[in-house]
Write an enzyme that holds these catalytic residues in place. Structure first.
Site, PDB file in Angstrom:
ATOM      1  N   SER A 301       0.812  -1.206   0.000  1.00 18.83           N
ATOM      2  CA  SER A 301       0.000   0.000   0.000  1.00 18.83           C
ATOM      3  C   SER A 301       0.859   1.276   0.000  1.00 18.83           C
ATOM      4  O   SER A 301       1.506   1.580  -0.998  1.00 18.83           O
ATOM      5  CB  SER A 301      -0.946  -0.034   1.205  1.00 18.83           C
ATOM      6  OG  SER A 301      -1.903   0.985   1.143  1.00 18.83           O
ATOM      7  N   ASP A 312      10.083   5.621 -10.326  1.00 11.56           N
ATOM      8  CA  ASP A 312       9.705   6.208 -11.612  1.00 11.56           C
ATOM      9  C   ASP A 312      10.435   7.515 -11.891  1.00 11.56           C
ATOM     10  O   ASP A 312      10.697   7.850 -13.050  1.00 11.56           O
ATOM     11  CB  ASP A 312       8.193   6.439 -11.659  1.00 11.56           C
ATOM     12  CG  ASP A 312       7.421   5.165 -11.960  1.00 11.56           C
ATOM     13  OD1 ASP A 312       8.054   4.088 -12.027  1.00 11.56           O
ATOM     14  OD2 ASP A 312       6.188   5.234 -12.133  1.00 11.56           O
ATOM     15  N   LYS A 326      -0.711  -4.335  -3.009  1.00  8.95           N
ATOM     16  CA  LYS A 326      -1.999  -3.824  -2.536  1.00  8.95           C
ATOM     17  C   LYS A 326      -2.140  -2.393  -3.065  1.00  8.95           C
ATOM     18  O   LYS A 326      -1.740  -1.431  -2.426  1.00  8.95           O
ATOM     19  CB  LYS A 326      -2.052  -3.867  -1.013  1.00  8.95           C
ATOM     20  CG  LYS A 326      -3.463  -3.786  -0.422  1.00  8.95           C
ATOM     21  CD  LYS A 326      -3.904  -2.374  -0.232  1.00  8.95           C
ATOM     22  CE  LYS A 326      -5.242  -2.303   0.486  1.00  8.95           C
ATOM     23  NZ  LYS A 326      -5.736  -0.916   0.611  1.00  8.95           N
TER      24      LYS A 326
END
Length: 430
Positions: A301, A312, A326
């Site tokens: 999460s 990224d 998740k």
């Protein structure tokens, strides 16, 4: 009852039970009339009818509220493992979870195929100290199967007063027999950020969960460590292993500390206008120092949001093994003063648009945790010669750092690999 009627009841078992509850005996005539009557019912009427029949005819007395609550919860649980109904006990439990202190054993769990799956044990808790691991499956609590429990009911059974015991039966991949953990409950206090100086020039920050003060605590501890270091900071290890997640705003805040702008995460629901994009403000607290983020199968999460954002943006090297996956957002909707529902409303996406859900974050460098032993070896060198010239203090410091790193390799292989990588990046930058 005739054999003919018994045979019929076995073929149409559900209809037989409903008929028996109403009339006290099964017959073809009243079966037909009941089917005809029910065919004109809408779904709300059918629900009320089932509740009424169950309340009047179940083998033991049962409260009507409990029947309705179970029906609501079953409906929501059928959608996904994270949606559910919050009855008064569950609603109270949700507030306990966000308070940062409770009585229990210290594990984050989720539902998987009707069993309880351990996402991660919390550092320095009874479950952690007993050796419970991410991906363990809990099959029984105090000898009772977990099959019919929802996630909130399971949590309530595992939690309890400090000093009391709970027995968890666990199946673990690679183990032929179930494992039994008898844990003594303790007061679980969530300390979300821990930090230390691993070697002279590398700072280590472990985030155990994302609670309401995580970002502030991390920023404060960063400044404290930098202020104490005798040499310049060359790199940062951000440890998100076994971190089950927490608050979205704190995941955004932690990411923002190390980014100089750009998208952190976006969420998308079923509607075209439901997309939300969260951006970082300018200002990297570390001034672009190299970062290694450690993740494993217990990172979920909010942890995956941070790792995905830094990955990224090419801001950090992600090391370890694939995270939990998740990537869905749950919204808690109050239903009155002491009831509520938790429903999945959207999914998380990394800055590049990749979904985290069921995929997880793939590390840039995959490193399994392992146990190794550094053998002591004696080498013939100038330092062995009688009357050799004294070494400089910085050389002594380097030797001490290598000894610390050797010890780290034996204690935490993944962390030692992260420190080595940061040193390598530092050398290349020079």
């Amino acid at each position: 009852m005739s054999k003919k009627i018994i045979a019929y009841s076995l073929v149409s078992f559900v209809t037989f039970i409903i008929t028996l509850s109403i009339s006290g005996e099964a017959s073809r005539s009243n079966l037909s009339s009941l089917i005809t009557a029910n065919s004109s019912m809408n779904q709300e009427q059918l629900m009320k009818k089932i509740i009424d029949i169950t309340k009047k005819n179940y083998v033991e007395p049962v409260e009507e509220d409990k029947l309705y609550y179970s029906a609501y919860d079953g409906m929501l649980r059928s959608l996904d493992p994270h949606s559910g109904f919050l009855n008064p006990d569950d609603f109270t439990e949700m507030n306990v979870q966000t308070s940062g202190e409770f009585g229990g054993v210290g594990i984050e769990i989720t539902m998987d195929q009707g069993l309880l799956k351990v996402v991660s044990p919390i550092d320095d808790t009874p479950a952690y100290q007993a050796g419970m691991k991410p991906a363990d499956y809990i099959t029984m609590i105090d000898g009772e199967s977990v099959r019919d429990l929802n996630i909130n009911q399971a949590v309530q059974k595992i939690r309890g007063p400090k000093g009391s015991a709970v027995k968890l039966t666990v199946i673990r991949k690679g183990e032929a027999e179930p494992l039994i953990f008898t844990l003594i409950r303790d007061t679980i206090r969530i300390v979300s950020v821990k930090s230390r100086q691993i070697v002279d020039d590398i700072a280590y920050f472990r985030i155990t969960s994302f609670s309401k003060n995580t970002t502030i605590n991390l920023a404060d501890q960063y400044q404290e460590i930098v202020g104490k270091m005798s040499k310049g900071l060359k790199g940062i290890v951000l440890d998100l292993r076994n971190n089950p997640g927490g608050l979205l705003d704190q995941a955004i805040g932690v990411s923002e500390l190390f980014l100089d702008g750009g998208v952190i995460v976006s969420t998308k629901g079923r509607n075209n206008n439901s997309e939300e994009i969260f951006n970082a403000a300018a200002g990297d607290i570390s001034q672009d120092l190299p970062i290694v983020v450690l993740i494993n199968q217990g990172s979920a999460s909010a942890s995956e949001i941070v790792a995905g954002a830094l990955q990224d943006h090419k801001r950090a090297v992600i090391m370890g093994i694939k995270s939990f996956g998740k990537g869905s957002v749950q919204t808690v909707i109050p239903l009155g003063t002491n009831l509520g529902m938790r429903i999945t409303t959207s999914k998380y996406y990394t800055p590049s648009g990749n979904s985290i859900q069921a995929k997880g974050i793939i590390p840039d460098i995959e490193v399994e945790q392992t146990n190794i032993k550094i053998k002591d070896k004696e080498y013939i060198s100038e330092a062995n010669l009688k009357g050799h010239l004294e070494v400089k203090k910085d050389t002594e410091a380097a030797i001490n750092n290598q000894e610390k790193l050797n010890q780290l390799y034996e204690e935490d292989y993944q962390l030692a690999r992260a420190v080595d990588l940061l040193h390598a990046i530092s050398v290349l930058k020079k």
